[in-house]
Write an enzyme that holds these catalytic residues in place. Sequence first.
Site, PDB file in Angstrom:
ATOM      1  N   PHE A 127      -3.626   3.450  15.255  1.00  0.00           N
ATOM      2  CA  PHE A 127      -3.868   4.476  14.247  1.00  0.00           C
ATOM      3  C   PHE A 127      -5.012   3.984  13.370  1.00  0.00           C
ATOM      4  O   PHE A 127      -5.260   2.781  13.290  1.00  0.00           O
ATOM      5  CB  PHE A 127      -2.610   4.715  13.400  1.00  0.00           C
ATOM      6  CG  PHE A 127      -1.709   5.781  13.972  1.00  0.00           C
ATOM      7  CD1 PHE A 127      -1.045   5.578  15.169  1.00  0.00           C
ATOM      8  CD2 PHE A 127      -1.530   6.992  13.304  1.00  0.00           C
ATOM      9  CE1 PHE A 127      -0.225   6.563  15.712  1.00  0.00           C
ATOM     10  CE2 PHE A 127      -0.711   7.985  13.829  1.00  0.00           C
ATOM     11  CZ  PHE A 127      -0.053   7.770  15.030  1.00  0.00           C
ATOM     12  N   ASP A 174      -4.747  -9.524  13.125  1.00  0.00           N
ATOM     13  CA  ASP A 174      -4.665  -8.126  13.542  1.00  0.00           C
ATOM     14  C   ASP A 174      -3.633  -7.998  14.666  1.00  0.00           C
ATOM     15  O   ASP A 174      -3.850  -8.489  15.785  1.00  0.00           O
ATOM     16  CB  ASP A 174      -6.053  -7.646  14.008  1.00  0.00           C
ATOM     17  CG  ASP A 174      -6.086  -6.140  14.172  1.00  0.00           C
ATOM     18  OD1 ASP A 174      -5.158  -5.580  14.796  1.00  0.00           O
ATOM     19  OD2 ASP A 174      -7.043  -5.516  13.658  1.00  0.00           O
ATOM     20  N   ILE A 175      -2.521  -7.352  14.368  1.00  0.00           N
ATOM     21  CA  ILE A 175      -1.411  -7.270  15.338  1.00  0.00           C
ATOM     22  C   ILE A 175      -1.829  -6.437  16.544  1.00  0.00           C
ATOM     23  O   ILE A 175      -1.641  -6.834  17.697  1.00  0.00           O
ATOM     24  CB  ILE A 175      -0.155  -6.653  14.659  1.00  0.00           C
ATOM     25  CG1 ILE A 175       0.240  -7.481  13.434  1.00  0.00           C
ATOM     26  CG2 ILE A 175       1.001  -6.566  15.658  1.00  0.00           C
ATOM     27  CD1 ILE A 175       1.313  -6.826  12.561  1.00  0.00           C
ATOM     28  N   LYS A 195     -10.913  -2.530  18.497  1.00  0.00           N
ATOM     29  CA  LYS A 195      -9.544  -2.996  18.782  1.00  0.00           C
ATOM     30  C   LYS A 195      -9.280  -3.016  20.287  1.00  0.00           C
ATOM     31  O   LYS A 195      -8.251  -3.500  20.727  1.00  0.00           O
ATOM     32  CB  LYS A 195      -8.527  -2.092  18.093  1.00  0.00           C
ATOM     33  CG  LYS A 195      -8.780  -1.904  16.607  1.00  0.00           C
ATOM     34  CD  LYS A 195      -7.721  -2.526  15.757  1.00  0.00           C
ATOM     35  CE  LYS A 195      -8.107  -2.373  14.289  1.00  0.00           C
ATOM     36  NZ  LYS A 195      -7.170  -3.009  13.381  1.00  0.00           N
ATOM     37  N   ASN A 197       0.842  -1.195   0.000  1.00  0.00           N
ATOM     38  CA  ASN A 197       0.000   0.000   0.000  1.00  0.00           C
ATOM     39  C   ASN A 197       0.878   1.247   0.000  1.00  0.00           C
ATOM     40  O   ASN A 197       2.110   1.148  -0.010  1.00  0.00           O
ATOM     41  CB  ASN A 197      -0.980  -0.020   1.174  1.00  0.00           C
ATOM     42  CG  ASN A 197      -0.251  -0.093   2.497  1.00  0.00           C
ATOM     43  OD1 ASN A 197       0.519   0.794   2.837  1.00  0.00           O
ATOM     44  ND2 ASN A 197      -0.470  -1.171   3.246  1.00  0.00           N
ATOM     45  N   LYS A 251     -13.477   1.968  15.599  1.00  0.00           N
ATOM     46  CA  LYS A 251     -12.260   1.149  15.511  1.00  0.00           C
ATOM     47  C   LYS A 251     -11.593   1.033  16.876  1.00  0.00           C
ATOM     48  O   LYS A 251     -11.085  -0.008  17.254  1.00  0.00           O
ATOM     49  CB  LYS A 251     -11.305   1.768  14.481  1.00  0.00           C
ATOM     50  CG  LYS A 251     -10.299   0.797  13.931  1.00  0.00           C
ATOM     51  CD  LYS A 251      -9.571   1.366  12.726  1.00  0.00           C
ATOM     52  CE  LYS A 251     -10.293   1.098  11.414  1.00  0.00           C
ATOM     53  NZ  LYS A 251      -9.563   1.555  10.245  1.00  0.00           N
TER      54      LYS A 251
HETATM   55  N1  CTP Z   1      -3.485  -3.142  12.406  1.00  0.00           N
HETATM   56  C1  CTP Z   1      -2.686  -4.187  12.824  1.00  0.00           C
HETATM   57  N2  CTP Z   1      -2.759  -5.378  12.182  1.00  0.00           N
HETATM   58  C2  CTP Z   1      -3.578  -5.564  11.141  1.00  0.00           C
HETATM   59  C3  CTP Z   1      -4.383  -4.491  10.685  1.00  0.00           C
HETATM   60  C4  CTP Z   1      -4.316  -3.296  11.336  1.00  0.00           C
HETATM   61  O1  CTP Z   1      -1.931  -4.023  13.792  1.00  0.00           O
HETATM   62  N3  CTP Z   1      -3.599  -6.734  10.540  1.00  0.00           N
HETATM   63  C5  CTP Z   1      -3.439  -1.875  13.149  1.00  0.00           C
HETATM   64  C6  CTP Z   1      -2.835  -0.719  12.393  1.00  0.00           C
HETATM   65  O2  CTP Z   1      -1.438  -0.635  12.603  1.00  0.00           O
HETATM   66  C7  CTP Z   1      -3.580   0.463  13.003  1.00  0.00           C
HETATM   67  C8  CTP Z   1      -4.950  -0.108  13.334  1.00  0.00           C
HETATM   68  O3  CTP Z   1      -4.768  -1.509  13.424  1.00  0.00           O
HETATM   69  O4  CTP Z   1      -3.002   0.877  14.217  1.00  0.00           O
HETATM   70  C9  CTP Z   1      -6.000   0.211  12.329  1.00  0.00           C
HETATM   71  O5  CTP Z   1      -5.585  -0.111  11.034  1.00  0.00           O
HETATM   72  P1  CTP Z   1      -6.499   0.224   9.767  1.00  0.00           P
HETATM   73  O6  CTP Z   1      -5.805  -0.288   8.555  1.00  0.00           O
HETATM   74  O7  CTP Z   1      -6.918   1.653   9.809  1.00  0.00           O
HETATM   75  O8  CTP Z   1      -7.799  -0.576  10.091  1.00  0.00           O
HETATM   76  P2  CTP Z   1      -8.206  -2.048   9.853  1.00  0.00           P
HETATM   77  O9  CTP Z   1      -8.133  -2.784  11.142  1.00  0.00           O
HETATM   78  O10 CTP Z   1      -7.422  -2.646   8.735  1.00  0.00           O
HETATM   79  O11 CTP Z   1      -9.734  -1.898   9.481  1.00  0.00           O
HETATM   80  P3  CTP Z   1     -10.389  -1.372   8.082  1.00  0.00           P
HETATM   81  O12 CTP Z   1      -9.481  -1.798   6.973  1.00  0.00           O
HETATM   82  O13 CTP Z   1     -11.703  -2.054   8.052  1.00  0.00           O
HETATM   83  O14 CTP Z   1     -10.533   0.107   8.184  1.00  0.00           O
END
Ligand code: CTP
Length: 417
Positions: free
Chosen positions: A344, A323-324, A362, A225, A358
């Site tokens: 974030f 999701d980390i 989370k 990305n 979110k």
């Molecule tokens: N994040 C993470 N691991 C993932 C996805 C997201 O740790 N597999 C963390 C990102 O580093 C950020 C937060 O979760 O701090 C939100 O990430 P974001 O991409 O905005 O949201 P998503 O959880 O991916 O949700 P969506 O795509 O539906 O908006």
Amino acid sequence: MTSLSNFAGGADALELNGKHIVLGLSGGIACYKAAELCRALIKAGATVQVVMTEAAEQFITPVTMQALSGRPVFTSQWDARQDNNMAHINLSREADAIVIAPCSADFMAKLLHGRADDLLSLMCLARPIDTVPLLLAPAMNREMYAHPATQRNLVQLQADGATVLGVGSGFQACGETGDGRMLEPDELLQDVIAFFTPKVLAGQRLLITAGPTFEAIDPVRGITNLSSGKMGFAMARAAREAGADVTLVAGPVSLPTPRGVARIDVKSASNMLEAVILIIKDATVFIATAAVADWRPDAPSDQKIKKDGSGQSPQLAFVENQDILATVAQSAAAKSGALFCVGFAAESHDLHENAQAKRLRKDVPLLVGNIGPDTFGQDHNALLLVDGQGSTEMPRASKLALARQLVKEIAQRIHKT
Ligand code: CTP
């Protein structure tokens, strides 16, 4: 919703505004870097008064340093321009810090013994030790640096209250390679700024994820990305300035590692998760700035996928990445309050609603929202902080300025719990 009005001078106020630095040059080829350092300090808002030893004048002229600093350079303790003829007293009383760059082995030895037979050493000895800090940027050949006398002097100078900014490693002017080069001007600038930053995160150990991840389709292709990693790297720098121990787990980006920050490079979301799991037990704060890929190809090919001439595109199946942030937020440490988690959110619309949802999903105490397409790859951003109390806007500013504000916000919340 409240809006942070930022600090005096705005969020992007110059870091060294109002600081008066006496920049001392002793003899060494690294004097050429002192010219750049002088410019950098001034660009960061400081006023700079240059003082040079006779040996330094062999390497660079006072004319150059006067032109760069905008002030006449002092080289002698007998300088009649001072009404009281006490340059060593007057110069040291005005300073917020004295920075010796380069600091030669000989000059270190002089400082150590309290010798005062030239203006620069005399001024260092005469400085009010409790209010005018002394910062040293050693510069010398690697054998000179490694010599027990030099190492002994470094230890004693620190015991006497000086701050040693460290040395660089690499090719030296003498043709040898090793430790002892003076740090680069930008590194020294970062250290001087860090020196003046209040240590609101002292004793904290931060783990920060940053950048995009790369999910392989085959050995030559993948999905990623537009995240540049700049916000995460700025967070790492700001946290280190504030006294934290910082480890950065970075996806594929080509940004330089901030001074004093430990860095682990990873590629995929799975690699990032593994790295985080391995070291999270040592952390007191976890900040997830990374734009982690939500999905990865289910079965990446070992070999490059070739066109077969049929005009058909390959069928790719995806699985969701773990999701980390949510995983870490469910750990016992996070639940007990021993680990403070910050997420974030990169959104494209409805920032308030999406960020608050979110944060709850989370299960983190603080979530920082931003509009992804407005900021990916750029040096500036605008943030929305959401927590249990509501939301706070941080107006558009450089990512570093925002990171510094965020560090303060995080410190306040940690110290409340
Ligand atoms: N994040 C993470 N691991 C993932 C996805 C997201 O740790 N597999 C963390 C990102 O580093 C950020 C937060 O979760 O701090 C939100 O990430 P974001 O991409 O905005 O949201 P998503 O959880 O991916 O949700 P969506 O795509 O539906 O908006």
